[in-house]
Design an enzyme around this catalytic site. Structure first.
Site, PDB file in Angstrom:
ATOM      1  N   ARG A  35     -20.027  19.277 -19.522  1.00 13.63           N
ATOM      2  CA  ARG A  35     -18.871  19.964 -20.108  1.00 13.63           C
ATOM      3  C   ARG A  35     -19.109  21.478 -20.092  1.00 13.63           C
ATOM      4  O   ARG A  35     -18.186  22.256 -19.831  1.00 13.63           O
ATOM      5  CB  ARG A  35     -18.616  19.454 -21.538  1.00 13.63           C
ATOM      6  CG  ARG A  35     -18.028  18.048 -21.558  1.00 13.63           C
ATOM      7  CD  ARG A  35     -17.562  17.641 -22.954  1.00 13.63           C
ATOM      8  NE  ARG A  35     -18.647  17.234 -23.839  1.00 13.63           N
ATOM      9  CZ  ARG A  35     -19.039  15.963 -24.021  1.00 13.63           C
ATOM     10  NH1 ARG A  35     -18.445  14.971 -23.377  1.00 13.63           N
ATOM     11  NH2 ARG A  35     -20.014  15.668 -24.851  1.00 13.63           N
ATOM     12  N   ASP A  95      -5.499   9.733 -20.391  1.00 13.77           N
ATOM     13  CA  ASP A  95      -6.325   8.583 -20.768  1.00 13.77           C
ATOM     14  C   ASP A  95      -5.397   7.432 -21.126  1.00 13.77           C
ATOM     15  O   ASP A  95      -4.298   7.646 -21.642  1.00 13.77           O
ATOM     16  CB  ASP A  95      -7.237   8.914 -21.958  1.00 13.77           C
ATOM     17  CG  ASP A  95      -8.399   7.939 -22.087  1.00 13.77           C
ATOM     18  OD1 ASP A  95      -9.543   8.308 -21.720  1.00 13.77           O
ATOM     19  OD2 ASP A  95      -8.169   6.796 -22.549  1.00 13.77           O
ATOM     20  N   ASP A 107     -13.777  11.129 -14.575  1.00 13.02           N
ATOM     21  CA  ASP A 107     -14.923  10.530 -15.294  1.00 13.02           C
ATOM     22  C   ASP A 107     -14.563   9.140 -15.795  1.00 13.02           C
ATOM     23  O   ASP A 107     -14.402   8.926 -16.996  1.00 13.02           O
ATOM     24  CB  ASP A 107     -15.332  11.444 -16.465  1.00 13.02           C
ATOM     25  CG  ASP A 107     -16.545  10.900 -17.211  1.00 13.02           C
ATOM     26  OD1 ASP A 107     -17.312  10.110 -16.626  1.00 13.02           O
ATOM     27  OD2 ASP A 107     -16.710  11.268 -18.387  1.00 13.02           O
ATOM     28  N   CYS A 111     -20.619   6.435 -14.329  1.00 11.84           N
ATOM     29  CA  CYS A 111     -21.609   6.058 -15.348  1.00 11.84           C
ATOM     30  C   CYS A 111     -22.109   4.630 -15.137  1.00 11.84           C
ATOM     31  O   CYS A 111     -22.615   4.009 -16.064  1.00 11.84           O
ATOM     32  CB  CYS A 111     -21.032   6.235 -16.743  1.00 11.84           C
ATOM     33  SG  CYS A 111     -19.586   5.196 -17.029  1.00 11.84           S
TER      34      CYS A 111
HETATM   35  N1  SAH Z   1     -14.867  12.259 -19.996  1.00 13.41           N
HETATM   36  C1  SAH Z   1     -14.933  11.716 -21.325  1.00 13.41           C
HETATM   37  C2  SAH Z   1     -15.440  10.280 -21.331  1.00 13.41           C
HETATM   38  C3  SAH Z   1     -14.620   9.301 -20.520  1.00 13.41           C
HETATM   39  S1  SAH Z   1     -14.959   7.640 -20.900  1.00 13.41           S
HETATM   40  C4  SAH Z   1     -15.774  12.627 -22.204  1.00 13.41           C
HETATM   41  O1  SAH Z   1     -16.520  13.475 -21.703  1.00 13.41           O
HETATM   42  O2  SAH Z   1     -15.689  12.486 -23.422  1.00 13.41           O
HETATM   43  C5  SAH Z   1     -13.755   6.785 -20.001  1.00 13.41           C
HETATM   44  C6  SAH Z   1     -12.341   6.854 -20.572  1.00 13.41           C
HETATM   45  O3  SAH Z   1     -11.474   6.223 -19.626  1.00 13.41           O
HETATM   46  C7  SAH Z   1     -12.103   6.125 -21.884  1.00 13.41           C
HETATM   47  O4  SAH Z   1     -11.586   7.044 -22.824  1.00 13.41           O
HETATM   48  C8  SAH Z   1     -11.044   5.042 -21.567  1.00 13.41           C
HETATM   49  O5  SAH Z   1     -10.068   4.914 -22.594  1.00 13.41           O
HETATM   50  C9  SAH Z   1     -10.408   5.591 -20.327  1.00 13.41           C
HETATM   51  N2  SAH Z   1      -9.794   4.644 -19.384  1.00 13.41           N
HETATM   52  C10 SAH Z   1     -10.234   3.423 -19.016  1.00 13.41           C
HETATM   53  N3  SAH Z   1      -9.448   2.916 -18.038  1.00 13.41           N
HETATM   54  C11 SAH Z   1      -8.507   3.859 -17.771  1.00 13.41           C
HETATM   55  C12 SAH Z   1      -7.435   3.926 -16.842  1.00 13.41           C
HETATM   56  N4  SAH Z   1      -7.175   2.931 -15.978  1.00 13.41           N
HETATM   57  N5  SAH Z   1      -6.670   5.048 -16.826  1.00 13.41           N
HETATM   58  C13 SAH Z   1      -6.941   6.069 -17.671  1.00 13.41           C
HETATM   59  N6  SAH Z   1      -7.944   6.046 -18.574  1.00 13.41           N
HETATM   60  C14 SAH Z   1      -8.721   4.955 -18.622  1.00 13.41           C
END
Ligand code: SAH
Length: 390
Positions: free
Chosen positions: A206, A244, A294, A334
């Protein structure tokens, strides 16, 4: 203490620091229950270490010590916590962040135990119910060594066994804990949030996004509570769209903007599927100067790897296409089943599909509060690649 004979071909791995023994690789352990401490025997039935037994997991034994004379138990937990805390003090800038991982399971030689620190509160999460019989000892150790305001137990990953989330000691955490991370304020909901509340493993990434955010229109896919979005906005991005699937996470991102004196009306917050959103952006010919991707792990199991590769490629190709020439993509994964080499191969294929050349600026992995034993490549899961899209 029950014993198990470790097959010869595995003893050197155990000695080198690999923390797991699979159920199908070791003889059955009779008379031991989940949570039992087991002595590992090597050639000639010589003791080579001690481990924690899980009767129902494919990972039957998590190695606690291989040091001669060292006994698994409360004193060892205490030593491990002290060492982990000292490592954080010695490697993190704790003046600029009060949210960090205090215990990273295998990497801190308490395999299966994760403890995150949020502004004086600890959130504990277990990978296995085998730690439940030792939970009171862990709690007492954490209270004595760390002296937190409180300890919240988040349960067991995978939820094979009911273990209700609850405060174990000290104060109940507030609904939102406000933490500091490199000049950002982040609100953490440890009860309803994913994992322990924040994805602390992306902290330094970040900061990278903040550094390159100036003047850019940014799309942040899988934004959760907007960590990357906030970093970009505070770094001077002109407009940030956070996407999200989870409505609560999108609302959390909006609240985080407000908590940092940023006007949420000047940015976009979208509760939608990221693939759908990418398609909509492509259809309306929207372009961005920085796209962040991500996603959650597409390969939670090894068997899902083929499908995961295809999904990662489709996703990253679509993201790369939305970047203006000379703009940036930040692609993360991840999944521990996708090692760095494979991820770079996926990005090459994504760039080929998108008909764009990528120049890599940074390749990053887990930060210092997420250590991994060198002999435990399975523990390396995070990939983060920042690249220019020509
Ligand atoms: N980048 C974030 C962490 C992401 S974790 C950070 O630094 O805090 C992955 C996220 O993807 C979760 O919040 C989950 O709700 C979301 N997610 C899962 N499947 C998804 C989809 N098909 N479309 C959009 N978001 C999704």
């Amino acid at each position: 203490m029950p014993t198990v004979v470790v097959p010869d071909r595995l003893t050197s791995h155990v000695a080198a620091g690999h923390p797991w023994l699979y159920a199908d690789a070791v003889p059955a352990i009779s008379g031991a229950h989940t949570g039992a401490l087991v002595t590992l025997l090597g050639q000639g039935r010589r003791p080579i270490g001690q481990a924690l037994f899980d009767a129902d997991s494919p990972i039957a034994l998590r190695v606690l010590t291989t040091r001669r004379g060292e006994q698994a138990g409360p004193e060892l937990w205490r030593r491990r916590v002290e060492e982990a805390a000292a490592l954080r003090r010695g490697t993190l800038d704790l003046r600029s962040t009060d949210a960090f991982r205090l215990l990273h399971g295998e990497g801190d030689r308490l395999p299966g135990v994760v403890v995150d620190h949020y502004a004086g509160f600890l959130v504990l999460k277990l990978d296995t119910p085998a730690w439940l019989p030792h939970l009171d000892d862990l709690r007492d150790t954490l209270m004595e060594v760390v002296r937190p305001r409180g300890i919240f137990f988040k349960g067991i990953s995978g939820e094979r066994e009911a273990a209700a989330p609850r405060t174990l000691a000290g104060d109940e955490p507030p609904e939102h804990i406000a933490v500091r991370e490199h000049g950002m304020r982040l609100l953490v909901d440890v009860r309803r949030g994913q994992k322990t509340g924040l994805f602390l493993d992306q902290r330094e990434n970040r900061a990278v996004v903040r550094q390159v955010g100036r003047g850019r229109r940014v799309l942040n896919l899988f934004s959760y509570t907007g960590g990357f979005s906030l970093a970009a906005a505070l770094g001077g991005a002109t407009h940030v769209t956070s996407v999200d699937l989870a409505k609560g996470a999108v609302e959390g991102a909006r609240q985080n903007f407000i908590a940092n004196d940023l006007d949420p009306a000047a940015h976009g917050f979208v509760a939608a599927d990221a693939f759908d959103h990418l398609a909509a952006c492509a259809a309306s010919k929207q372009q961005f100067d920085l796209v962040i991707v991500d996603p959650p792990s597409f390969a939670p199991r090894k068997q899902a790897l083929r499908a995961a590769e295809a999904a990662y490629t489709k996703l990253n190709a679509a993201a790369i296409r939305l970047v203006v020439p000379g703009g940036l993509v930040a692609c993360a994964s991840c999944s521990s089943h996708v090692p760095m080499d494979m991820f770079l191969k996926i990005l090459r294929e994504s760039a080929r599909v998108a008909r764009r050349a990528l120049r890599v600026l940074e390749i990053r992995q887990e930060p210092a509060d997420h250590p991994t034993p060198l002999h435990f490549p399975e523990g390396r899961y995070l990939k983060f690649v920042l690249a220019v899209a020509e």
